[in-house]
Design an enzyme around this catalytic site. Structure first.
Site, short mmCIF file in Angstrom:
data_model
loop_
_atom_site.label_atom_id
_atom_site.label_comp_id
_atom_site.label_asym_id
_atom_site.label_seq_id
_atom_site.Cartn_x
_atom_site.Cartn_y
_atom_site.Cartn_z
N LYS A 66 0.81 -1.23 0.00
CA LYS A 66 0.00 0.00 0.00
C LYS A 66 0.85 1.28 0.00
CE LYS A 66 -4.05 -2.10 2.18
NZ LYS A 66 -5.04 -2.04 3.26
N ASP A 102 -10.15 2.28 2.77
CA ASP A 102 -10.22 1.48 4.01
C ASP A 102 -11.00 2.19 5.12
OD1 ASP A 102 -8.84 -0.77 3.11
OD2 ASP A 102 -6.89 0.10 3.61
#
Ligand code: ATR
Length: 265
Positions: A66, A102
Site C-alpha cells: 500500500k 479502508d
C-alpha cells in the site's frame, strides 16, 4: 467492452476480493473481470505497469504494497494523502489516481451495518501502524467526542495522534471512564496476542471491533467476557471494496448479501 481489474498483494491466494467484485459486477450488470495477482515483494511497480499496459483499468492493492502504491500514484485523494497509503488505483492514459477506501469502509460498516452513531462517541483505536493510520481521518470526520490512539510503542501513538490532532499514548495512559467503541488495528491478533487492555476499558453497550476477520481473536474473546458487543472486519473488507467499485464504475453495489454469502463460507 470488458474492463479489467485486479488485486495485487503478497501473499494473495486467499484474497476474497475477486469473489466480492464478481458478485458486485453480477448484481449491477457491469462487464468486467477481476483477478488476484501475486507480485514479488521487489517487483510491485513492474507488475502494475505490465497490468496497465495490458489494458488494466484499475487495481486494488493489499499487504505489503500500500505504501508503494502511494508512491506510484501521480495524483492522490485527500484521504489517501492522510492515510499515507493507497489501496485503490485507477488508470487513465494520463495518470494513476491513488485512493484509500479502508477508512470509509470501516466507517460504513460501523454506521450502516452495525448501526452505530459515531458522533459523540468515545473511541479507542489500538495500533499505530498502517492499518490504524488509514482510518484516523474518516473516524474523526464522524465527530466522536474523543479519539484516543493507544500503541505498545507509545511514541508512535503520540506521533500519530499529534499528526491528526487527537490524543494518544501507551496502554498505561488510557483515560478512565471507558470507551463506547474499541477498534483493534494492531497485528496482535495475527500472533494470537491481546494488547494489554484494562478490565474496565468498555463502557456500557460498547462495541469491540477487530479489523481481522475469518477467525475469533483474543481481543474479541476478551470483549465478550466483559459484556461488550463484538464485530470482526469482514464488513469493512466488503465495504472498502464497494467504495472502490463505486469509484471505478459509478454505481454502488448492495453489500449486505455479499457479506452474508462470505459469512456462509
Ligand atoms: P499494519 O500495516 O497492519 O498496521 P504495522 O505497520 O506493522 O502493520 O503495525 C502493526 C501494529 O500492531 C503496531 O501498532 C504494533 O505495535 P508497535 O508499534 O508497538 O510495534 C502493533 N502490534 C503488533 N503486535 C502487537 C502485540 N502483540 N500487542 C500489541 N500491539 C501489537
Amino acid at each position: 467492452m470488458t474492463d479489467h481489474y485486479a488485486v495485487f498483494g503478497n501473499p494473495i491466494q486467499h484474497s476474497k476480493s475477486p469473489r466480492i467484485h464478481a458478485e458486485f459486477a453480477r448484481q449491477t450488470r457491469q462487464d468486467l473481470t477481476y483477478a488476484a495477482l501475486l507480485a514479488p515483494t521487489d517487483g510491485f511497480a513492474e507488475c502494475v505497469a505490465a497490468f496497465r499496459a495490458g489494458g488494466g483499468t484499475g487495481a486494488n492493492v493489499t499487504v505489503p504494497f500500500k505504501e508503494q502504491a502511494f508512491a506510484l500514484s501521480n495524483r492522490r485523494t485527500d484521504r489517501a494523502e492522510a492515510a499515507g497509503a493507497v489501496n485503490t488505483l485507477t488508470f487513465t492514459p494520463a495518470e494513476i489516481l491513488g485512493d484509500n477506501t479502508d477508512g470509509a469502509g470501516l466507517v460504513r460498516d460501523l454506521a450502516a451495518n452495525l448501526g452505530l452513531d459515531l458522533a459523540g462517541m468515545r473511541i479507542l483505536l489500538m495500533g499505530a501502524g498502517g492499518a490504524a493510520r488509514g482510518v484516523v481521518l474518516p473516524l474523526l470526520a464522524q465527530a466522536p467526542v474523543r479519539l484516543f490512539i493507544a500503541n505498545r510503542t507509545a511514541d508512535k501513538a503520540l506521533a500519530l495522534a499529534g499528526h491528526f490532532g487527537c490524543t494518544g499514548g501507551g496502554y498505561a495512559d488510557l483515560p478512565g471512564g471507558g470507551f463506547d467503541l474499541v477498534i483493534n488495528a494492531t497485528a496482535a491478533s495475527l500472533a494470537g496476542d491481546l494488547p494489554p487492555l484494562p478490565d474496565d476499558v468498555f463502557a456500557a453497550d460498547a462495541l469491540a471491533y477487530d479489523m481481522m476477520y475469518g477467525r475469533d481473536t483474543p481481543f474479541l474473546d476478551f470483549a465478550r467476557r466483559r459484556g461488550a458487543r463484538t464485530a470482526d472486519g469482514l464488513g469493512m473488507l466488503v465495504e472498502q471494496a464497494a467504495e472502490a467499485f463505486q469509484l471505478w464504475r459509478g454505481v454502488r453495489p448492495d453489500t449486505e448479501p455479499v457479506i452474508a454469502a462470505l459469512r456462509d463460507g
